[in-house]
Write an enzyme that holds these catalytic residues in place. Sequence first.
Site, PDB file in Angstrom:
ATOM      1  N   CYS A 386      21.969  49.901  30.167  1.00  0.00           N
ATOM      2  CA  CYS A 386      23.269  49.419  30.644  1.00  0.00           C
ATOM      3  C   CYS A 386      23.481  47.967  30.200  1.00  0.00           C
ATOM      4  O   CYS A 386      23.720  47.730  29.023  1.00  0.00           O
ATOM      5  CB  CYS A 386      23.391  49.624  32.149  1.00  0.00           C
ATOM      6  SG  CYS A 386      25.114  49.797  32.638  1.00  0.00           S
ATOM      7  N   HIS A 512      22.262  55.255  32.712  1.00  0.00           N
ATOM      8  CA  HIS A 512      21.015  54.959  33.424  1.00  0.00           C
ATOM      9  C   HIS A 512      20.086  56.172  33.381  1.00  0.00           C
ATOM     10  O   HIS A 512      20.131  57.014  34.280  1.00  0.00           O
ATOM     11  CB  HIS A 512      21.316  54.619  34.889  1.00  0.00           C
ATOM     12  CG  HIS A 512      21.997  53.309  35.064  1.00  0.00           C
ATOM     13  ND1 HIS A 512      21.325  52.159  35.422  1.00  0.00           N
ATOM     14  CD2 HIS A 512      23.300  52.958  34.924  1.00  0.00           C
ATOM     15  CE1 HIS A 512      22.179  51.158  35.501  1.00  0.00           C
ATOM     16  NE2 HIS A 512      23.387  51.613  35.205  1.00  0.00           N
ATOM     17  N   GLU A 514      17.098  56.317  34.124  1.00  0.00           N
ATOM     18  CA  GLU A 514      16.094  56.282  35.207  1.00  0.00           C
ATOM     19  C   GLU A 514      16.485  57.150  36.407  1.00  0.00           C
ATOM     20  O   GLU A 514      15.617  57.589  37.160  1.00  0.00           O
ATOM     21  CB  GLU A 514      15.829  54.832  35.656  1.00  0.00           C
ATOM     22  CG  GLU A 514      16.953  54.116  36.406  1.00  0.00           C
ATOM     23  CD  GLU A 514      17.984  53.446  35.505  1.00  0.00           C
ATOM     24  OE1 GLU A 514      18.110  53.850  34.333  1.00  0.00           O
ATOM     25  OE2 GLU A 514      18.687  52.531  35.983  1.00  0.00           O
TER      26      GLU A 514
END
Length: 536
Positions: A386, A512, A514
Amino acid sequence: MKLQTTKYIFVTGGVTSSLGKGIISASLAKLLQSRGYNVTIQKLDPYINVDPGTLNPYEHGECYVTEDGAETDLDLGHYERFLNLPTSKANNVTTGKVYQSVINKERRGDYLGKTVQVIPHITDEIKRCIRYLAEKKDFDIVITEIGGTVGDIESLPYIESVRQMKWELGHENCLVIHLTLVPYLEATGELKTKPTQHSVKVLQENGIQPDILVLRTERELSEDLRDKVALFCNVDRKSVIESINVPTIYEVPIRMKHEKLDIVALAKLGIPEGGEPELKPWKSFLKKLKSPKYEVRIGLIGKYVELKDAYKSISESFIHAGVMNECKVILDFIHSETIQDSNVDEVLSGLQGILVAPGFGSRGLEGKIIAVKFAREKNVPYLGICLGMQCAVIEFARNVLQLKAADSTELNPETSYPVIDLMEEQKGLTKKGGTMRLGAYSCEIKDDSKSFQAYKQTSITERHRHRYEFNNKFLNNFEEKGMKAVGINPDSDLVEIMEIPDHKWFVGVQFHPEYHSTVINPHPLFVAFVKAACNA
Ligand code: GLN
């Protein structure tokens, strides 16, 4: 769904905060799931923000984003990582959300003629939010974690709602698990049960008798201590469960199985034990986690590094990806404000991979850009997430395209080279809460890229949380000089992935990754990044 009616399990906490209710909830859910039940976990947060999206990470740790674009508590990340199932907006309820909904109903005239009060209107709304999840998705079991500590003023309406649900649905359909601390006093060499007794009394004063007690402890609990807690807290002996400190949160489900938390819970809810829990993949993950063959050092460059919880999903993704590579990832949290041109070699040398973290605002940004330059020039594997991708773009513009004034308009609205700019639909927005580009969007990946090698597919979806984006007006300049857009949103043409093909491994993603990494499905980009770092 295999049960006729949904069963509800509530997890409350006493004595102190941060005892790990989220991990206990996720561990129990894992065990029930592995016995064949359809389980979800919900978090009720007693603060007045409508969601944690407007909270500084220092206040509340990471803000976790769901597929459907809700900004939520970081515990939802644990739920997803443990269960390997997505959560949704409905899995996180805050006091702000509850009051907002009640006040909207009042303005609409739904309660015309009535005084709107905490009891019954707020408690009814809380109960509706709990039941809604079960009704919407046909879950066998809904585990609801109540944030905060019993006795807090702001928790009271939640505790009262639990009491009412127990009364309405019957004890066989609702279970309360209370998590407390049994501290060890060094001076006398004893474990102390009094805080637990007091905390259970507070629950009892509020009309709730907990069914199961989970005791957090640094030392093993003796049989005598367990007997004492059972007697004075009015629970049966096998409902006193020990939760001893363990080196990794991923061991907690195994510990809870050993303590028979799942069996005790199922018996109390009057439902069959089902099969022996299928935990083979989990156990093999744990085994690899405990005996890595290699070690790799990766720098996480961010500005909230003092609080590790601010990057929870990223750290966990590295654990998952490390296991896939049979490698222990040592994460060096490096404050971006400490990185300068003069010390960058010293601060970043010794790292086999560099990750620039997501973030907002200008503080620490120049340090991040210096870190990107180091990774690019020194051929150190790089993953930018990001803001980390945006920094990679700015750095490339300034130092390769020689557009020295290049910037993001978030940081310098007047820049003559806005290589990162506000998205069109963001331009008229003034409200901050819940207005970013949030949730899952699709992305098409070019098949000659490092990202394709990682994902092994061209169509993916990933979750977003940002207002700014790569400015396509500059795309040709970037591609001519060697930074390629290899992932594009097929509907909006927004650039989602930038890579430098000539570099060992240099990937910047606007989304993202994650939020998608779980124990059973480690994220392919993290796996590939760690692999590249291992080979560096
Ligand atoms: N601040 C940047 C934006 O809003 C990046 C956000 C992030 O890193 N999550 O676009």
